[in-house]
Design an enzyme around this catalytic site. Structure first.
Site, mmCIF file in Angstrom:
data_model
loop_
_atom_site.group_PDB
_atom_site.id
_atom_site.type_symbol
_atom_site.label_atom_id
_atom_site.label_comp_id
_atom_site.label_asym_id
_atom_site.label_seq_id
_atom_site.Cartn_x
_atom_site.Cartn_y
_atom_site.Cartn_z
ATOM 1 N N LYS A 18 0.835 -1.210 0.000
ATOM 2 C CA LYS A 18 0.000 0.000 0.000
ATOM 3 C C LYS A 18 0.867 1.257 0.000
ATOM 4 C CE LYS A 18 -1.664 1.658 4.057
ATOM 5 N NZ LYS A 18 -1.328 3.090 4.221
ATOM 6 N N ASN A 19 1.892 1.277 0.839
ATOM 7 C CA ASN A 19 2.673 2.515 0.983
ATOM 8 C C ASN A 19 3.615 2.783 -0.185
ATOM 9 O OD1 ASN A 19 1.362 3.003 3.328
ATOM 10 N ND2 ASN A 19 3.086 2.551 4.690
ATOM 11 N N CYS A 112 -4.368 12.742 13.812
ATOM 12 C CA CYS A 112 -5.054 11.464 13.627
ATOM 13 C C CYS A 112 -4.816 10.632 14.870
ATOM 14 C CB CYS A 112 -4.591 10.760 12.357
ATOM 15 S SG CYS A 112 -2.990 10.004 12.510
ATOM 16 N N ARG A 117 0.928 14.537 13.853
ATOM 17 C CA ARG A 117 1.393 14.357 12.483
ATOM 18 C C ARG A 117 1.431 15.649 11.654
ATOM 19 N NH1 ARG A 117 -0.763 8.696 10.228
ATOM 20 N NH2 ARG A 117 1.130 8.841 9.006
ATOM 21 N N ASP A 302 5.108 0.405 11.920
ATOM 22 C CA ASP A 302 3.882 -0.224 11.423
ATOM 23 C C ASP A 302 3.753 -1.691 11.846
ATOM 24 O OD1 ASP A 302 3.071 2.106 10.282
ATOM 25 O OD2 ASP A 302 3.341 1.485 8.197
ATOM 26 N N ARG A 394 -8.357 -0.320 5.402
ATOM 27 C CA ARG A 394 -7.570 0.708 4.693
ATOM 28 C C ARG A 394 -6.275 0.117 4.140
ATOM 29 N NH1 ARG A 394 -5.789 5.170 8.206
ATOM 30 N NH2 ARG A 394 -4.593 5.418 6.312
HETATM 31 C C1 UD1 Z 1 4.456 6.801 6.483
HETATM 32 C C2 UD1 Z 1 3.594 5.595 6.261
HETATM 33 C C3 UD1 Z 1 3.096 5.062 7.589
HETATM 34 C C4 UD1 Z 1 4.276 4.786 8.513
HETATM 35 C C5 UD1 Z 1 5.169 6.005 8.610
HETATM 36 C C6 UD1 Z 1 6.448 5.739 9.382
HETATM 37 C C7 UD1 Z 1 2.624 6.004 4.091
HETATM 38 C C8 UD1 Z 1 1.403 6.342 3.296
HETATM 39 N N1 UD1 Z 1 2.474 5.990 5.416
HETATM 40 O O1 UD1 Z 1 3.660 7.815 7.108
HETATM 41 O O2 UD1 Z 1 2.403 3.840 7.329
HETATM 42 O O3 UD1 Z 1 3.765 4.505 9.809
HETATM 43 O O4 UD1 Z 1 5.554 6.452 7.309
HETATM 44 O O5 UD1 Z 1 7.146 4.669 8.815
HETATM 45 O O6 UD1 Z 1 3.655 5.707 3.546
HETATM 46 N N2 UD1 Z 1 6.861 14.568 10.692
HETATM 47 C C9 UD1 Z 1 7.043 15.904 10.981
HETATM 48 N N3 UD1 Z 1 6.756 16.810 9.988
HETATM 49 C C10 UD1 Z 1 6.329 16.443 8.751
HETATM 50 C C11 UD1 Z 1 6.174 15.070 8.458
HETATM 51 C C12 UD1 Z 1 6.447 14.140 9.457
HETATM 52 O O7 UD1 Z 1 7.427 16.273 12.084
HETATM 53 O O8 UD1 Z 1 6.094 17.318 7.911
HETATM 54 C C13 UD1 Z 1 7.142 13.550 11.740
HETATM 55 C C14 UD1 Z 1 5.919 12.719 12.111
HETATM 56 O O9 UD1 Z 1 5.108 13.380 13.053
HETATM 57 C C15 UD1 Z 1 6.574 11.467 12.652
HETATM 58 C C16 UD1 Z 1 7.835 11.346 11.799
HETATM 59 O O10 UD1 Z 1 8.022 12.600 11.200
HETATM 60 O O11 UD1 Z 1 6.932 11.660 14.008
HETATM 61 C C17 UD1 Z 1 7.776 10.299 10.706
HETATM 62 O O12 UD1 Z 1 6.565 10.457 9.999
HETATM 63 P P1 UD1 Z 1 6.469 10.184 8.437
HETATM 64 O O13 UD1 Z 1 7.631 9.353 8.020
HETATM 65 O O14 UD1 Z 1 6.236 11.471 7.734
HETATM 66 O O15 UD1 Z 1 5.153 9.316 8.336
HETATM 67 P P2 UD1 Z 1 4.174 9.317 7.118
HETATM 68 O O16 UD1 Z 1 4.940 9.585 5.881
HETATM 69 O O17 UD1 Z 1 2.987 10.161 7.414
#
Ligand code: UD1
Length: 419
Positions: A18-19, A112, A117, A302, A394
């Site tokens: 999915k990701n 969420c 996030r 995950d 999902r």
């Molecule tokens: C993706 C995955 C999710 C997985 C996560 C971590 C997808 C669609 N989802 O989520 O399944 O659990 O990676 O492996 O691929 N952060 C910030 N600022 C930002 C963005 C992120 O501070 O602008 C922080 C987040 O709060 C978190 C960390 O960075 O603490 C990592 O998050 P991130 O890698 O961005 O997760 P997702 O990409 O949302």
């Protein structure tokens, strides 16, 4: 509804990731030519993403798990809030939209169940690429005539942040370097796909990705097979161990699961890795172990909920430390309702293993937490009902069908919404 007890036995195949599928689908916005994507998982998030891309102007055609997709012209540069609020990965359309069409509007995704996030890295990165980004009325508006290459450091490293900026930089003028880039294999799958379409990307899989911008991607049809879903595969591996069963998961690239195999072996599971499958056999009560999650190559967040469910009936005391998300332990109070002995302090949990969990009605509050509750129910004594399984739909393709194939006593009482 799950009747716990029977050890899982047999063989199933992992679906497409999915990701990886979500950003690859989004990248169809960057070029007008057809992409033929194989091994797309039939999960609700993919359906939501196709709906969102359709609103923006993409055309899609399904042939089984093969999807044809292209975006010849733009219908709208605005992502509807109704879709963004159900799937945070919608933020991924920002980079490609602004790169090809010069503008994009995406509602701020908000918090969420697993934490606040933020999306600051997406916004700051686009600004570094020369875009004008404004936040108003709950929306992120981005405009640029042509993005230009820049050096961007992500802190912390972000999976969708890296994917979004990489897609934006593909059509930028000049070279972009993303430092502290996410090394998750799903990001590499997106990069590899973009390279087959003519993008110039180097260093993916490491923490520094370099993108040399091109004017357009190559013409013609591009076919690509999405990588297997290591999180889905890992969930079935843990389910096999949790029920003291013997489960083989077929998938290309079993090495994707190395980060799970090591701790799973430490619990006492026997693991046999072949060229295109992994077999997990468990013949005794698991031993307690400690897990700390981290960005790739660390232990995947995950798989943390599923692993904590498994450890709740291990012999001894396990410690879980969640370092990626601030609130990813919400499945633990539900496990306590099944008899688990767990205390938590901020992002850490102390799990004192009980002999057996007992079936109970429990409620999923997020995707992987929901999978963890199903897994706990399979290993528990008696009957459990897991509600709000739409969270699970999902990201898991026909979870009850796959588990039934392994001999689980599980059935869906209410029909799936999207799956
Ligand atoms: C993706 C995955 C999710 C997985 C996560 C971590 C997808 C669609 N989802 O989520 O399944 O659990 O990676 O492996 O691929 N952060 C910030 N600022 C930002 C963005 C992120 O501070 O602008 C922080 C987040 O709060 C978190 C960390 O960075 O603490 C990592 O998050 P991130 O890698 O961005 O997760 P997702 O990409 O949302």
């Amino acid at each position: 509804m799950v009747q716990g007890g029977p050890p899982l036995h047999g063989e199933i195949s992992a679906g497409g990731a999915k990701n990886a599928a979500l950003p690859i689908l989004v990248s169809s916005l960057i070029s007008p030519h057809w992409c033929i994507l194989e091994n797309i998982p039939q999960v609700a998030d993919v359906a939501t993403m196709c709906r969102l891309l359709g609103v923006l102007g993409a055309t899609t055609k399904w042939e089984g798990s093969r999807l044809w997709i292209r975006t010849e012209s733009l219908k709208s540069s605005e992502a509807p809030y109704a879709l963004v609020s159900t799937m945070r990965a919608s933020i991924l359309v920002l980079g490609p939209l602004v790169a090809r069409w010069g503008e994009a509007t995406v509602p701020l995704p908000g918090g969420c169940a697993i934490g606040s996030r933020p999306v600051n890295l997406h916004i700051d990165g686009l600004r570094a690429l020369g875009a004008d980004v404004r936040i108003a009325h709950g929306n992120i508006h981005v405009q640029a005539t042509r993005l230009r290459g820049a050096r961007i450091t992500l802190d912390p490293s972000s999976v969708t942040g890296t994917a979004n900026l990489m897609m934006a930089a593909v059509l930028a003028k000049g070279t972009t370097v993303i430092e502290n880039a996410a090394q998750e294999p799903e990001v590499s799958d997106l990069a590899a796909f973009l390279v087959t379409r003519g993008a110039r990307i180097l260093g993916y899989g490491s923490n520094q990705i370099t993108i040399d911008g091109v004017d357009t991607l190559d013409a013609g049809e591009h076919q690509y097979t999405i990588m297997p879903d290591r999180i889905e595969a890992g969930t079935y591996m843990i389910a096999g161990a949790a029920t003291r069963g013997d489960v083989t998961v077929r998938m290309a690239c079993p090495a994707l699961l190395d980060t799970l195999c090591t701790p799973l072996r430490d619990t006492g599971a026997e693991i046999y890795v072949n060229q295109d499958s992994i077999r997990v056999r468990m013949q005794r009560r698991p031993s307690a172990i400690d897990i700390t999650t981290g960005p790739s190559p660390g232990f995947p967040t995950d798989l943390q909920p599923q692993m904590s469910a498994f450890l709740s009936f291990a012999d001894g005391v396990s410690h879980i430390k969640e370092t990626v998300f601030e609130n990813r332990l919400s499945h633990l109070p539900e496990l306590r309702r099944m008899g688990a002995n767990i205390t938590t302090k901020r992002n850490e949990a102390r799990i004192s293993g009980v002999q057996k969990l007992s079936g109970a009605p429990v409620m999923a509050s997020d995707l992987r937490g929901g999978a963890a509750l199903i897994l706990a129910s399979l290993a528990a004594e008696g009957e459990s009902t897991v509600s709000r399984v739409y969270h699970v739909d999902r990201g898991y393709e026909h979870i009850e069908r796959k588990l039934s194939l392994l001999g689980a006593n599980i059935r869906r009482i209410k029909k799936a919404r999207n799956a």
